[in-house]
Write an enzyme that holds these catalytic residues in place. Sequence first.
Site, PDB file in Angstrom:
ATOM      1  CD  GLU A  19     -52.871  45.717  53.961  1.00 25.74           C
ATOM      2  OE1 GLU A  19     -53.892  46.247  53.519  1.00 25.74           O
ATOM      3  OE2 GLU A  19     -52.274  46.148  54.969  1.00 25.74           O
ATOM      4  CB  THR A  50     -49.153  48.168  52.147  1.00 26.59           C
ATOM      5  OG1 THR A  50     -47.878  47.787  52.650  1.00 26.59           O
ATOM      6  CG2 THR A  50     -50.243  47.408  52.868  1.00 26.59           C
ATOM      7  N   GLY A 126     -53.760  57.701  50.527  1.00 22.50           N
ATOM      8  CA  GLY A 126     -52.587  57.669  51.411  1.00 22.50           C
ATOM      9  C   GLY A 126     -52.809  58.636  52.559  1.00 22.50           C
ATOM     10  CG  ASP A 127     -52.965  57.580  56.533  1.00 20.97           C
ATOM     11  OD1 ASP A 127     -54.119  58.030  56.440  1.00 20.97           O
ATOM     12  OD2 ASP A 127     -52.701  56.446  56.963  1.00 20.97           O
ATOM     13  CE  LYS A 200     -63.115  55.979  48.290  1.00 23.76           C
ATOM     14  NZ  LYS A 200     -62.060  55.719  49.295  1.00 23.76           N
ATOM     15  CD  GLN A 211     -58.597  51.154  58.563  1.00 26.75           C
ATOM     16  OE1 GLN A 211     -58.053  50.043  58.551  1.00 26.75           O
ATOM     17  NE2 GLN A 211     -57.975  52.269  58.245  1.00 26.75           N
TER      18      GLN A 211
HETATM   19  P1  FAD Z   1     -60.146  59.189  49.975  1.00 28.73           P
HETATM   20  O1  FAD Z   1     -61.203  58.285  49.502  1.00 28.73           O
HETATM   21  O2  FAD Z   1     -59.577  60.164  49.015  1.00 28.73           O
HETATM   22  O3  FAD Z   1     -60.733  59.970  51.245  1.00 28.73           O
HETATM   23  C1  FAD Z   1     -59.891  60.720  52.102  1.00 28.73           C
HETATM   24  C2  FAD Z   1     -60.721  61.742  52.869  1.00 28.73           C
HETATM   25  O4  FAD Z   1     -61.135  62.774  51.984  1.00 28.73           O
HETATM   26  C3  FAD Z   1     -61.998  61.168  53.476  1.00 28.73           C
HETATM   27  O5  FAD Z   1     -62.233  61.820  54.686  1.00 28.73           O
HETATM   28  C4  FAD Z   1     -63.061  61.528  52.447  1.00 28.73           C
HETATM   29  O6  FAD Z   1     -64.345  61.608  53.059  1.00 28.73           O
HETATM   30  C5  FAD Z   1     -62.556  62.856  51.961  1.00 28.73           C
HETATM   31  N1  FAD Z   1     -62.915  63.188  50.575  1.00 28.73           N
HETATM   32  C6  FAD Z   1     -62.912  62.354  49.521  1.00 28.73           C
HETATM   33  N2  FAD Z   1     -63.240  63.014  48.399  1.00 28.73           N
HETATM   34  C7  FAD Z   1     -63.441  64.287  48.751  1.00 28.73           C
HETATM   35  C8  FAD Z   1     -63.792  65.486  48.047  1.00 28.73           C
HETATM   36  N3  FAD Z   1     -64.009  65.468  46.724  1.00 28.73           N
HETATM   37  N4  FAD Z   1     -63.910  66.636  48.738  1.00 28.73           N
HETATM   38  C9  FAD Z   1     -63.678  66.684  50.077  1.00 28.73           C
HETATM   39  N5  FAD Z   1     -63.357  65.580  50.806  1.00 28.73           N
HETATM   40  C10 FAD Z   1     -63.244  64.414  50.155  1.00 28.73           C
HETATM   41  N6  FAD Z   1     -52.293  53.848  53.304  1.00 28.73           N
HETATM   42  C11 FAD Z   1     -51.045  53.790  52.797  1.00 28.73           C
HETATM   43  O7  FAD Z   1     -50.268  54.749  52.942  1.00 28.73           O
HETATM   44  N7  FAD Z   1     -50.619  52.674  52.108  1.00 28.73           N
HETATM   45  C12 FAD Z   1     -51.430  51.607  51.890  1.00 28.73           C
HETATM   46  O8  FAD Z   1     -51.019  50.641  51.262  1.00 28.73           O
HETATM   47  C13 FAD Z   1     -52.750  51.641  52.426  1.00 28.73           C
HETATM   48  N8  FAD Z   1     -53.616  50.605  52.261  1.00 28.73           N
HETATM   49  C14 FAD Z   1     -54.893  50.699  52.749  1.00 28.73           C
HETATM   50  C15 FAD Z   1     -55.809  49.648  52.510  1.00 28.73           C
HETATM   51  C16 FAD Z   1     -57.107  49.709  53.001  1.00 28.73           C
HETATM   52  C17 FAD Z   1     -58.068  48.587  52.728  1.00 28.73           C
HETATM   53  C18 FAD Z   1     -57.520  50.836  53.762  1.00 28.73           C
HETATM   54  C19 FAD Z   1     -58.901  50.899  54.329  1.00 28.73           C
HETATM   55  C20 FAD Z   1     -56.639  51.879  53.985  1.00 28.73           C
HETATM   56  C21 FAD Z   1     -55.329  51.829  53.479  1.00 28.73           C
HETATM   57  N9  FAD Z   1     -54.422  52.878  53.671  1.00 28.73           N
HETATM   58  C22 FAD Z   1     -53.145  52.812  53.148  1.00 28.73           C
HETATM   59  C23 FAD Z   1     -54.807  54.072  54.438  1.00 28.73           C
HETATM   60  C24 FAD Z   1     -55.403  55.185  53.553  1.00 28.73           C
HETATM   61  O9  FAD Z   1     -54.420  55.658  52.649  1.00 28.73           O
HETATM   62  C25 FAD Z   1     -55.862  56.293  54.472  1.00 28.73           C
HETATM   63  O10 FAD Z   1     -56.953  55.875  55.240  1.00 28.73           O
HETATM   64  C26 FAD Z   1     -56.108  57.653  53.823  1.00 28.73           C
HETATM   65  O11 FAD Z   1     -56.168  58.632  54.856  1.00 28.73           O
HETATM   66  C27 FAD Z   1     -57.401  57.759  53.047  1.00 28.73           C
HETATM   67  O12 FAD Z   1     -57.326  57.048  51.884  1.00 28.73           O
HETATM   68  P2  FAD Z   1     -58.635  56.883  50.943  1.00 28.73           P
HETATM   69  O13 FAD Z   1     -58.177  56.183  49.733  1.00 28.73           O
HETATM   70  O14 FAD Z   1     -59.748  56.306  51.707  1.00 28.73           O
HETATM   71  O15 FAD Z   1     -58.911  58.424  50.626  1.00 28.73           O
END
Ligand code: FAD
Length: 318
Positions: A19, A50, A126-127, A200, A211
Amino acid sequence: MKVTDHIKQANGKTLFSFEVIPPQKGKNIQDLYNNIDPLMEFNPPFIDVTTSREEYVYVDKGNGLLDKRITRMRPGTVGICASIMHKYQVDAIPHLLCGGFTKEETEYVLVDCHYLGLDNVVALRGDARKDEPYFKPTEGGNHYASELVTQISNLNKGKYLHDDIKVEHNYDFCIGVAGYPEKHMESPSLNTDLKRLKAKVDAGADYVVTQMFFDNKKYFDFVDKARAIGITVPIIPGIKPLAVKRHLQILPQVFKIDLPEDLIDAVEGCKDNKAVREVGIEFAIQQSKELKAAGVPFLHYYSMGKSDNIKAIASAIF
Ligand code: FAD
């Protein structure tokens, strides 16, 4: 080519991928190429790019007042993907975020990706923005990654957001999503987080990238638990070599992950960051060897803009 097809074609062989992050605004893309070049000898079938979240900056108006403006410090993800594909003839995969984008904007990005010939996207929530204490969905945007996956899957079926049109050529994105061997920081438990991961996959995700983790047992347990609840798609381990002493604090703080005692002891015994970098490389080599022996489809490295340590690891593994 789709990530899943690369995996099928490899027939059990572990492949190398990594990445990269887009250069900061104002910087030259050549810096990025300089970090990619040394890694191309290990034949990565794909490179991830990213996307950074937008942030607020304060601009001095010169009259004692500050103007709050929104900016994205590392723009250009999709353009960088196109240039990587063109320059290196490998697949490049943009990360798409819910945060900071309306669904309509996301649709336009996907249209661009399709016209550019990108076969894969990674769908992420996203965070939280740096100025916000927790993630707040963008008005008109997707709230969770599962919703973004649904939007992409719908487009794959010819369903645009608003337009009821005759589609002559369906999109066919292969969709990656994030997985957390030590659970996502906001999730109340690993099992709950795994159910969210399943949502998902059920929405259309084709593979998972994890992660970073430093204890392979956590990855193996995570994969076992995922399989037990019916997640059958490939789960690609993400590996980050520790590089500076401060990582001992930063990585647990930012990613809510644990570090093994032997790694902590080795890093604490280092007299400078050059020595830490060597420890990080050696640790990642051992980690990678065990994962490869277990038959993981890819070893996916987080390069964080520097490639000398990834090159050292890849030289020992591939
Ligand atoms: P989600 O899958 O939506 O989950 C987020 C949280 O919500 C989790 O705690 C989950 O348990 C909870 N959740 C999910 N669905 C529900 C629901 N229906 N009801 C209640 N809770 C729910 N960040 C960036 O900004 N840019 C990047 O390019 C980037 N690349 C990444 C690449 C990888 C491989 C990884 C592992 C992370 C990356 N991240 C990036 C970080 C990521 O955006 C964060 O970890 C973010 O906080 C969560 O993203 P997610 O897609 O896992 O979210």
